[in-house]
Each structure stands twice: as C-alpha cells, then as structure tokens.
Design an enzyme around this catalytic site. Sequence first.
Site, PDB file in Angstrom:
ATOM      1  N   CYS A 182     -20.132  21.309 -11.361  1.00 34.31           N
ATOM      2  CA  CYS A 182     -20.628  20.425 -12.255  1.00 34.31           C
ATOM      3  C   CYS A 182     -19.713  19.404 -12.495  1.00 34.31           C
ATOM      4  O   CYS A 182     -19.176  18.622 -11.647  1.00 34.31           O
ATOM      5  CB  CYS A 182     -21.455  20.950 -13.382  1.00 34.31           C
ATOM      6  SG  CYS A 182     -22.533  19.605 -14.249  1.00 34.31           S
ATOM      7  N   HIS A 216     -24.872  25.247 -11.252  1.00 36.16           N
ATOM      8  CA  HIS A 216     -24.085  26.247 -11.932  1.00 36.16           C
ATOM      9  C   HIS A 216     -24.291  27.822 -11.545  1.00 36.16           C
ATOM     10  O   HIS A 216     -25.009  28.464 -11.988  1.00 36.16           O
ATOM     11  CB  HIS A 216     -24.395  26.207 -13.331  1.00 36.16           C
ATOM     12  CG  HIS A 216     -24.013  25.006 -14.055  1.00 36.16           C
ATOM     13  ND1 HIS A 216     -22.551  24.924 -14.707  1.00 36.16           N
ATOM     14  CD2 HIS A 216     -24.405  23.632 -14.263  1.00 36.16           C
ATOM     15  CE1 HIS A 216     -22.559  23.656 -15.313  1.00 36.16           C
ATOM     16  NE2 HIS A 216     -23.688  23.039 -14.674  1.00 36.16           N
ATOM     17  N   GLU A 244     -22.222  30.292 -12.000  1.00 33.59           N
ATOM     18  CA  GLU A 244     -21.863  31.010 -13.115  1.00 33.59           C
ATOM     19  C   GLU A 244     -23.029  31.546 -14.165  1.00 33.59           C
ATOM     20  O   GLU A 244     -22.892  32.355 -14.755  1.00 33.59           O
ATOM     21  CB  GLU A 244     -20.613  30.719 -13.960  1.00 33.59           C
ATOM     22  CG  GLU A 244     -21.130  29.428 -14.678  1.00 33.59           C
ATOM     23  CD  GLU A 244     -21.218  27.946 -14.447  1.00 33.59           C
ATOM     24  OE1 GLU A 244     -21.182  26.950 -15.059  1.00 33.59           O
ATOM     25  OE2 GLU A 244     -21.223  27.891 -13.019  1.00 33.59           O
TER      26      GLU A 244
END
Length: 228
Positions: free
Chosen positions: A88, A197, A199
């Site tokens: 991002c 994302h 994560e």
Amino acid sequence: MSAVRIGVITFPGTLDDVDAARAVRRAGAEPVALWHSDRDLQGVDAVVVPGGFSYGDYLRAGAIASLAPIMSEVVSGAAGGLPVLGICNGFQILCEAGLLPGALARNAGLHFVCRDQRLRVENAGTAWTSAFTEGEEIVVPVKNAEGRYVADGETLTRLEDEGRVAFRYVGGNPNGAMADIAGITSENGRVVGLMPHPEHAIDTLTGPSEQGLGLFTSLLRTLTGAAV
C-alpha cells in the site's frame, strides 16, 4: 540455521508496521524494527515497507518517505539483490524511490475504498510469490485512497511483455488501476509492490483468509531454498 531476519520500516504516520511484523513472525522469520531516520539495515535478509500514511501523505503519497535516510539504504540493498516488499503506502514509496515503475494516483471516483478483494497471482516466480501458483486467486483486504496504478503506455507494455504484473484485481477493480494491476515486480523479481494488504490476511480470526501469509512464506522459501 539462524532465523531469517526481515526488517520492517516505521515512518511517521505508518499504521501497519505492527501487523507486518506479526505476519513476518507468523511465517517463521524474525522481524527487525527499522526507523526511518536511520542509515543501518542491521544486516537484515529482506525489508518490508508497510502501509499507512507516511509523513501524512503531504506533497504526494510516499514522496517524502522515499527521501528518508533508511530508503537510501533500501535502494542500495535492492541494487545488490535484497528482497523488498512494499504494501500500500509502501508500494507508493517504492515507486517514488524509483525501485518500481509507474505511480499510484487518486482512486477513480475520489473515494477511500476498504473491502476484501480477490486477486489473481499473475507471476509466481518472484521472491515474494513463489508459494503460490500462477493463476491462483486469493482474498486479502484493500484499503486506500491513492491506489490507482498508472503508467505510460510503454511501461505498461513492458510490464505485460516481461511478466512483471505480480497481482491483478479480479471480481471488480476497486480503484480504477490501469489493466486491473494490483501489484508489480522488478525485473529480477526481488522487489514487489502491491496495494492490497496481505499482512491483514494471515489468519481467519482477524482477516478474510490466511492467504496473505503466502507472500511471507514465499520469501522464506526463496531465501532458504526449502518449502515452508
């Protein structure tokens, strides 16, 4: 064998460094905190440039962060083959730093977008995607206001011809990115940037899937030469 050490950079305004460190740890590596004003990568084996709003997105998202002292070390390291992942705002920073081509512009419609997003893995041969298979679809969150990937025609043609589109949006383009591009890779496959994302998708307790963990286990596979 000693644990793989993956640096996670924190800039003023970074939001997802703790999440990135958790993903690194969950994959079986050791996260190492790196500070934006330092000039020492502490001997890490790879670097994650996480998401957030570095320096408040002043001037342009990622522009100021790309000039931070730590990024000089990341650019030098990448030139020597250091694997780097930009997520991002991290993707924006990597483009601003010249590690990846193109830029990230305001979303089509000028709205912040936050949703679970399907992605297709277009290149499973990078340091960060080897745990996937080409054409595999994964679901990870996307959350951005300046996530629309743009590049000139020559750059887009080169990315497509060289197989350097790493991830592509499927099931709807959330931000108007050219050619539905969600992530790209460097020529040598060591540097990858993506807007979604991973994560935030490392377990089903807190995310829509565990599929995002594959980017981090891919790196361990790349660095150790073994399946993880």
